[in-house]
Design a protein around this motif. Structure first.
Motif, PDB file in Angstrom:
ATOM      1  N   ASP A 148       0.816  -1.215   0.000  1.00  0.00           N
ATOM      2  CA  ASP A 148       0.000   0.000   0.000  1.00  0.00           C
ATOM      3  C   ASP A 148       0.852   1.269   0.000  1.00  0.00           C
ATOM      4  O   ASP A 148       0.325   2.375  -0.108  1.00  0.00           O
ATOM      5  CB  ASP A 148      -0.951   0.002   1.203  1.00  0.00           C
ATOM      6  N   SER A 206      -3.292  -2.226  -3.732  1.00  0.00           N
ATOM      7  CA  SER A 206      -4.426  -2.770  -2.976  1.00  0.00           C
ATOM      8  C   SER A 206      -4.668  -4.213  -3.405  1.00  0.00           C
ATOM      9  O   SER A 206      -4.210  -4.656  -4.468  1.00  0.00           O
ATOM     10  CB  SER A 206      -5.693  -1.953  -3.224  1.00  0.00           C
ATOM     11  N   GLU A 221      -7.516  -5.519  -4.287  1.00  0.00           N
ATOM     12  CA  GLU A 221      -8.404  -5.555  -5.456  1.00  0.00           C
ATOM     13  C   GLU A 221      -7.612  -5.432  -6.759  1.00  0.00           C
ATOM     14  O   GLU A 221      -7.855  -6.179  -7.720  1.00  0.00           O
ATOM     15  CB  GLU A 221      -9.452  -4.431  -5.366  1.00  0.00           C
ATOM     16  N   ARG A 228       1.763  -5.926   6.418  1.00  0.00           N
ATOM     17  CA  ARG A 228       0.876  -4.975   7.079  1.00  0.00           C
ATOM     18  C   ARG A 228       0.262  -4.034   6.039  1.00  0.00           C
ATOM     19  O   ARG A 228       0.896  -3.113   5.533  1.00  0.00           O
ATOM     20  CB  ARG A 228       1.639  -4.174   8.136  1.00  0.00           C
ATOM     21  N   PRO A 264      -3.764  -2.047   5.036  1.00  0.00           N
ATOM     22  CA  PRO A 264      -5.082  -1.729   5.601  1.00  0.00           C
ATOM     23  C   PRO A 264      -6.136  -2.723   5.130  1.00  0.00           C
ATOM     24  O   PRO A 264      -6.048  -3.263   4.027  1.00  0.00           O
ATOM     25  CB  PRO A 264      -5.361  -0.315   5.056  1.00  0.00           C
ATOM     26  N   GLN A 265      -7.099  -2.991   5.957  1.00  0.00           N
ATOM     27  CA  GLN A 265      -8.249  -3.851   5.672  1.00  0.00           C
ATOM     28  C   GLN A 265      -7.865  -5.338   5.637  1.00  0.00           C
ATOM     29  O   GLN A 265      -8.411  -6.152   6.379  1.00  0.00           O
ATOM     30  CB  GLN A 265      -8.929  -3.451   4.356  1.00  0.00           C
ATOM     31  N   VAL A 266      -6.938  -5.733   4.767  1.00  0.00           N
ATOM     32  CA  VAL A 266      -6.566  -7.157   4.629  1.00  0.00           C
ATOM     33  C   VAL A 266      -5.058  -7.298   4.813  1.00  0.00           C
ATOM     34  O   VAL A 266      -4.280  -6.578   4.188  1.00  0.00           O
ATOM     35  CB  VAL A 266      -6.983  -7.708   3.249  1.00  0.00           C
ATOM     36  N   SER A 267      -4.651  -8.236   5.672  1.00  0.00           N
ATOM     37  CA  SER A 267      -3.203  -8.466   5.857  1.00  0.00           C
ATOM     38  C   SER A 267      -2.631  -9.253   4.678  1.00  0.00           C
ATOM     39  O   SER A 267      -3.362  -9.872   3.890  1.00  0.00           O
ATOM     40  CB  SER A 267      -2.962  -9.241   7.155  1.00  0.00           C
ATOM     41  N   GLU A 305      -3.584 -12.974   4.890  1.00  0.00           N
ATOM     42  CA  GLU A 305      -4.967 -13.256   4.497  1.00  0.00           C
ATOM     43  C   GLU A 305      -5.129 -13.188   2.975  1.00  0.00           C
ATOM     44  O   GLU A 305      -5.836 -14.007   2.376  1.00  0.00           O
ATOM     45  CB  GLU A 305      -5.902 -12.255   5.176  1.00  0.00           C
TER      46      GLU A 305
END
Length: 495
Positions: free
Chosen positions: A12, A35, A37, A56, A58-61, A64
């Motif tokens: 990111d 991102s 997406e 690290r 935002p929203q998804v590590s 994951e």
């Protein structure tokens, strides 16, 4: 130009991506996404080998995200880059997302490049493994199909013309007729003839015209190894039976079960091996070296030799009972000098075969070359003819005809009508001393003219004669007529 392997960087932080791109762009085709997406969009349209993902985000590590990548694109090699060194976090990442490498910050450029190259290599290995797995599933049926097709092609080939190239009026016609009569019957056959006459070819014709045509045909040259190794090769051996026997070995007799075994140079086997071979023929069973138990085999034995085995039997060097077991029926192959009518067609066939093997094309053999090849007596038979044509092909210009000038001197010295005498055996020539000397002289002049493509100036210089002296000898020996015939043949070919 070979394309670079594709690496997808997911982070990111644009500045982190820029830093990685500067380091990696010379070795890899870099794709980047800020991102999850955008990363998935790239994965759907691009062929990606490796993902380098920041942990690290935002929203998804990173872990994951790579877990979902593992489910949708399992072949992609997954790597995490992180500044945190929690051991439990690292272990969980490896287990849950199938992480190949956990790269710690700050990273070293050389080390990171090497790690990514290893990851690309792993990707390639995985792809090869998948292809091999698919290939192995199909290989058994495919192999059986290929073998069956090949056997049917061989059967058709040997049924059509016995696989033996010959002229329509060849003395080999009688041999081929004998093959067709013998082949269907399950009897041992002894094939005799000089070296290089094509004894293995006859053996193959017998096999592929027999009821065993769809079973193995194996060949063993009995003169190529000592009796101890020959016994192991034919009968097999048990692990540890002798020094070097590191594993069990299945012999050729057992491999050929149901088919045909061709034993070439059978006259060279030792008396001790003759006894063991006789047992196979009498009892239909073998005993591998180092084993006590015997094994039944169903084979047809064809044997060949260039020796007179009847004389060997009388001399006590070959067992009489084995001789009669091997020679239920016999076939003798005449030497090439006794069937010179076959030389032109065999020469053209061998030349075509040599062109395919060597990847070189010529326009065939000249009439003069065919005449010289036919006149020669071929002590080495078809094998010698094959070697001669191969060396002529190597020396010949591309897309040109092979002329007599490319043939070996020993072949050029053989005058038409010779009955097989070598020019070196002058004592075999008939007539007075002067007539013998003139016969030798005529052959030498003819050979020199052929090698020099009938250029009289070069030939005269090589022979140490004047042009007038050479012309006189041409008239005396009738070689001018030979030259005229050769010139007419060349004109026909040119037109």
């Amino acid at each position: 130009m070979t394309s670079l392997p594709t690496v997808l960087i997911v982070d990111d932080e644009p500045r982190s991506i820029e830093s990685l791109e500067r380091i990696l762009e010379d070795c890899f085709d870099i794709k980047s996404a800020t991102s999850v997406e955008k990363a998935e969009e790239i994965l759907e349209r691009e062929w990606v080998q490796v993902i380098l993902c920041d942990q690290r985000m935002p929203q998804v590590s990173g872990v994951e995200f790579l877990k979902s990548v593992r489910e949708r694109w399992p072949e992609v090699v997954r790597m995490i880059i992180s500044g945190y060194t929690d051991a439990e976090d690292i272990i969980r990442s490896i287990n849950e997302a199938g992480i190949y490498q956990y790269v710690m910050k700050p990273w070293q450029p050389e080390s990171l490049i090497l790690t990514l190259k290893n990851a690309v290599h792993l990707f390639d290995l995985q792809r090869q493994n998948e292809l091999l797995a698919v290939e192995l599933k199909m290989s058994s049926e495919r192999a059986e199909s290929v073998i069956e097709t090949r056997r049917r092609e061989l059967k058709q080939h040997y049924q059509r013309d016995d696989g033996i190239v010959r002229d329509s009026d060849s003395p080999m016609n009688e041999v081929c007729d004998r093959i067709s009569r013998i082949a269907p019957y399950d009897v041992s056959v002894l094939i005799t003839g000089e070296s290089g006459t094509g004894k293995e070819l006859v053996a193959r014709a017998l096999h592929y015209n027999s009821l065993r045509w769809d079973k193995p045909f194996v060949v063993e040259n009995c003169a190529a190894m000592p009796s101890e190794l020959l016994e192991s090769e034919l009968f097999g051996h048990k692990r540890g039976a002798f020094t070097g026997a590191v594993e069990d070995h299945i012999g050729l007799f057992e491999r050929a079960d149901g088919g045909t075994v061709f034993l070439d140079e059978i006259g060279e086997v030792s008396p001790a091996f003759q006894v063991k071979l006789l047992r196979v023929l009498q009892e239909g069973e073998i005993r591998p070296v180092g084993r006590r138990q015997t094994r039944k085999v169903d084979i047809r034995v064809l044997a060949a030799t260039n020796k007179d085995l009847e004389s060997e039997v009388r001399a006590g060097r070959f067992r009489e009972d084995l001789y009669y077991r091997l020679s239920t029926v016999s076939i003798h192959i005449p030497p090439l000098r006794d069937r010179r009518i076959d030389v032109p067609i065999i020469s053209r066939m061998l030349l075509e075969k040599a062109q395919k093997q060597l990847g070189k094309r010529v326009r065939g053999l000249s009439d003069e070359a065919i005449t010289c090849l036919t006149a020669y007596h071929w002590p080495g038979n078809v094998r010698e003819l094959q070697n001669e044509l191969q060396q002529a092909l190597v020396m010949a210009p591309e897309d040109r005809e092979i002329g007599a000038d490319l043939l070996s001197p020993r072949i050029l010295r053989a005058a038409p009508g010779d009955e097989g005498e070598e020019i070196d055996f002058i004592g075999a020539l008939d007539g007075t001393l002067r007539e013998r000397v003139e016969s030798v002289e005529a052959r030498i002049i003819r050979e020199t003219l052929i090698r020099n493509r009938w250029n009289k100036s070069r030939a005269a210089k090589e022979l140490g004669l004047s042009r007038v002296g050479l012309r006189s000898k041409l008239e005396r020996y009738g070689l001018e007529k030979v030259e005229a015939l050769d010139a007419e043949a060349r004109r026909k070919i040119a037109s």
